[in-house]
Design a protein around this motif. Sequence first.
Motif, short mmCIF file in Angstrom:
data_model
loop_
_atom_site.label_atom_id
_atom_site.label_comp_id
_atom_site.label_asym_id
_atom_site.label_seq_id
_atom_site.Cartn_x
_atom_site.Cartn_y
_atom_site.Cartn_z
N UNK A 28 21.20 31.08 51.09
CA UNK A 28 19.83 31.38 50.99
C UNK A 28 19.38 32.63 50.54
N UNK A 29 18.80 33.16 49.58
CA UNK A 29 18.84 34.59 48.95
C UNK A 29 17.53 35.07 50.01
N UNK A 30 17.80 36.53 50.20
CA UNK A 30 16.96 37.16 50.72
C UNK A 30 16.56 38.42 50.00
N UNK A 31 15.45 39.22 50.60
CA UNK A 31 15.28 40.54 49.69
C UNK A 31 16.41 41.32 49.62
N UNK A 32 17.22 41.12 50.62
CA UNK A 32 18.44 42.02 50.55
C UNK A 32 19.44 41.72 49.80
N UNK A 33 19.36 40.38 49.54
CA UNK A 33 20.55 39.97 49.01
C UNK A 33 20.25 39.71 47.34
N UNK A 34 19.17 39.85 46.77
CA UNK A 34 18.71 39.49 45.49
C UNK A 34 19.46 40.57 44.55
N UNK A 35 19.87 40.32 43.27
CA UNK A 35 20.58 41.35 42.56
C UNK A 35 19.74 42.70 42.37
N UNK A 36 20.26 43.71 42.54
CA UNK A 36 19.30 44.94 42.66
C UNK A 36 19.08 45.33 41.11
N UNK A 37 19.91 44.99 40.02
CA UNK A 37 19.86 45.38 38.72
C UNK A 37 18.52 44.92 38.11
N UNK A 38 17.80 45.55 37.60
CA UNK A 38 16.57 45.12 36.82
C UNK A 38 17.00 44.64 35.54
N UNK A 39 16.40 43.35 35.05
CA UNK A 39 16.70 43.16 33.52
C UNK A 39 15.62 43.02 32.92
N UNK A 40 14.33 43.93 33.43
CA UNK A 40 13.27 44.03 32.57
C UNK A 40 13.06 45.54 32.60
N UNK A 41 12.81 46.12 31.39
CA UNK A 41 12.42 47.61 31.60
C UNK A 41 11.39 48.00 31.95
N UNK A 42 10.78 48.96 32.62
CA UNK A 42 9.40 49.42 32.93
C UNK A 42 8.87 49.75 31.74
N UNK A 43 7.61 50.03 31.71
CA UNK A 43 6.82 50.64 30.67
C UNK A 43 6.65 49.41 29.55
N UNK A 44 6.77 48.57 30.07
CA UNK A 44 6.31 47.18 29.18
C UNK A 44 4.85 46.99 28.96
N UNK A 45 4.43 46.24 28.12
CA UNK A 45 3.25 45.81 27.80
C UNK A 45 2.26 44.93 28.64
N UNK A 46 3.09 44.50 29.64
CA UNK A 46 2.34 43.46 30.53
C UNK A 46 1.14 44.05 31.35
N UNK A 47 0.07 43.44 31.57
CA UNK A 47 -1.19 43.86 32.15
C UNK A 47 -0.77 44.23 33.66
N UNK A 48 -1.50 45.48 34.19
CA UNK A 48 -1.23 45.89 35.62
C UNK A 48 -1.19 44.60 36.35
N UNK A 49 -0.32 44.58 37.25
CA UNK A 49 -0.62 43.23 38.60
C UNK A 49 -0.25 41.95 37.88
#
Lengths: 101, 402, 301
Positions: free
Chosen positions: C4-25
């Motif tokens: 069972x995954x936990x917050x601590x076991x989720x992969x750390x690497x982010x596959x989406x770059x920040x600074x994208x155009x999605x709305x806040x929240x």
Amino acid sequence: MGSRECGQITSHSEPGPGDGGRTGSWRVLRPVIDLEACIPSRRKVAACFICWLYCPDGVITRTIPPSIDYEYCKGCGICAEECPTKAITMVEESKFALEEK
Amino acid sequence: MSIIESGNVAAALGVKLCRANVIAAYPITPQTPLTEKLSELVESGEMNAEYIPVESEHSALGVCIAASSTGARAFTATSANGLLYMHEQLHWAAGARLPIVMCVANRGVGAPWTVWNDQQDSLSQRDTGWIQLYAADHQEIINTVIKAYYVAEQTSIPVMVCYDGYILSHTHMPFEVPDQEKVDAFLPPFRPNYALDPSMPANLNTVTLPEPRNNIRGELAHGYMELRYLLHEGMIRAIEVVGEAEQRFNEIFSVSGTAYMDMYKCDDATYIAVAMGSLSLHLRVVADILRDEGIKLGIIGIKLYRPFPCGIVADALKDRDGIIVMEKAISYGYVGPLYSDICSCLYTQGLDGPSPGFPYVHNYILGLGGRTIRTIDLMDAIRPICTGKRIKDQPGWIGLKI
Amino acid sequence: MPSKPTILTLPEEELVHPGNRACSGCGLSIAYRIGLKALGKDTIVVVPPSCLTVLQGLYPVAATKMPSLNVTFASTAAAATGVLAALRSLGKQGITVAGWAGDGGTSDIGLQSLSGAAERGEDFIYICYDNEGYMNTGVQRSGTTPRGALTTNTPVFGKTQDKKNVPAIMSAHEIPYVATTCSAYPLDLYTKIEKAKAIRGTKYIHILAPCPPGWGYDPKYTVKVGKLAVETGMYDLYEIENREFRLTGASRKLLEKRKLVPVSEYLKMQDRFRGMKDADIEDVQRRINKRWGAYFEMFKE
């Protein structure tokens, strides 16, 4: 010089940050972490990280203490809202603007 | 090897010889026997490809677009409303510069329903950015499919191979099946510019802005308009590539075909009738008969419709007394599409403006929805023009019983 | 079965770059960020027009560190089919193929190709992120907009029809795995996508993705709203695995507690439901009670 030198003939995009610019500038409120109240910071163990989990933009690190990338944080406030110890508060950006001047 | 088979089977055998990787198709008359044959070749193991029986033509081309984007040689075929249902995907495939080949067994479009032949379907897709080749007989169908992959992959532009429904798709004729070895020598394996690959991530067909914008290395990349220009430029270059493909094909297979148009008895012709597809062969009979009457008629069958080999066509037509464009399609409220193109190219390219040397161009619409094209009607339509008469209201209609 | 995954076991690497155009929240941003972690890097993503098209970047910059193919609105599942066919034909193995579409691209214009692909049993994961409307074009109703929601083309009375039940439609295709999840439960989302990855055949995952501008709430409440959707019984988390239906996660807990939060708490948080009268809200509550009454009957233990 024109765009021909890029050598592409299709809309072929390569991964990189900041496609939408420095989205930190969208922010009206800035999340500030109180390390005294933050669970992993206070206990010095990997724990909680709910802010990291929920951050829509992946701008909070899963580190002790967690840090926020203000260049890109859009200031949605989910982290502050979901923090179980209320360790994150949303502070008016105008306050920092004055300070940073 | 020489065999007697239908035009649809000729097309299918061409696809097999090209070693297409992915075939997606949805049934529609009169194309269906082509893709039935391919499904048989794949299921029997004679052809090593993936055959996807999709739920619509929109999806058929959708599968080909994605397969081609992943590095596969893709094929589909359709007719009439099936082609119209693909319309959005046609633009997409061309804009994404994917070398897909598609056969169109030409059929009239609804409403009202018709299953019979005309060329309104493919001609109405003229501006989608696809190269359009028209075959006039079974040998041309199989050869054109093979050449189409070469042209598509050299130009990164999709190619439509069009042939008349029933008249060619369902009739059985003898034709030569090219040797696999020679086809392999003619058509090198598909090497895409880029194929979707997790080790080289890229986002394809991304929203593109009106103005150029820097890429992640700070180099200026295109705006939307530059990408459109490059497609146009690629299409213009394709004229040359079609010629080169023909030459290569002729050398490897020791045949003597022509790339852009087939000319019949044009050397001394004062009048030339122009058509596309099987009609251009039918017109040869008319030329033979009228020549017995002393009328110097020549016939041109246009094989490359887009990009339009304007200079070549204009050169062939400019010094004649008159041109007669015979079409199985119409731009409602104006004239036939080929007629527009020929007038335009004579006006702008072949001559220095509308000089006295500009031949009068006549236009006939005929054979819509499978209306029988009788040799005697063709003669009766062409003969008066070759004796100096003009059609009263362009375009004239042959065989209209209203 | 992975643990069972936990917050601590989720992969750390982010596959989406920040600074994208999605709305806040953005609820999709949470789902996409966590979903890509579950899919892993060896994945090809197929995307039709949607908010995700914008999030993924504008040429020549991609916000996603994954190979991604933008396709026409109706052809997500057909395109996924094409990618799969090409990979098979070229002998490339070990690559996951995922379609990631919005609710309009799934329940409306993309349903035909999705149904075709599911009937053929194409081996891919279809993910529908459901923000209950055409948000990218300015909040119009879609097949999955709930009854009563004001949108820009149901501006006076709100939508007068019910939400289309796409997971049920997909379940009727008897595919091996159908699951619902929500941006407010990232671990549940992660678990289900990871599970889908290991199953052969067509997998369908429906994600409720709250949308601050489209639903009319402060962006900080994206998780709250998502959780309330589940806790009120308005939106259920479940799996249908080999035709067996099972409530999961927070919905499973509701079953154990046998008590739902009143739906008015969910509806009143969102501006889009402001036109609903008390009677309308009672009607929604009655429908929920009926459905959940059946659940309570079904799972009596």
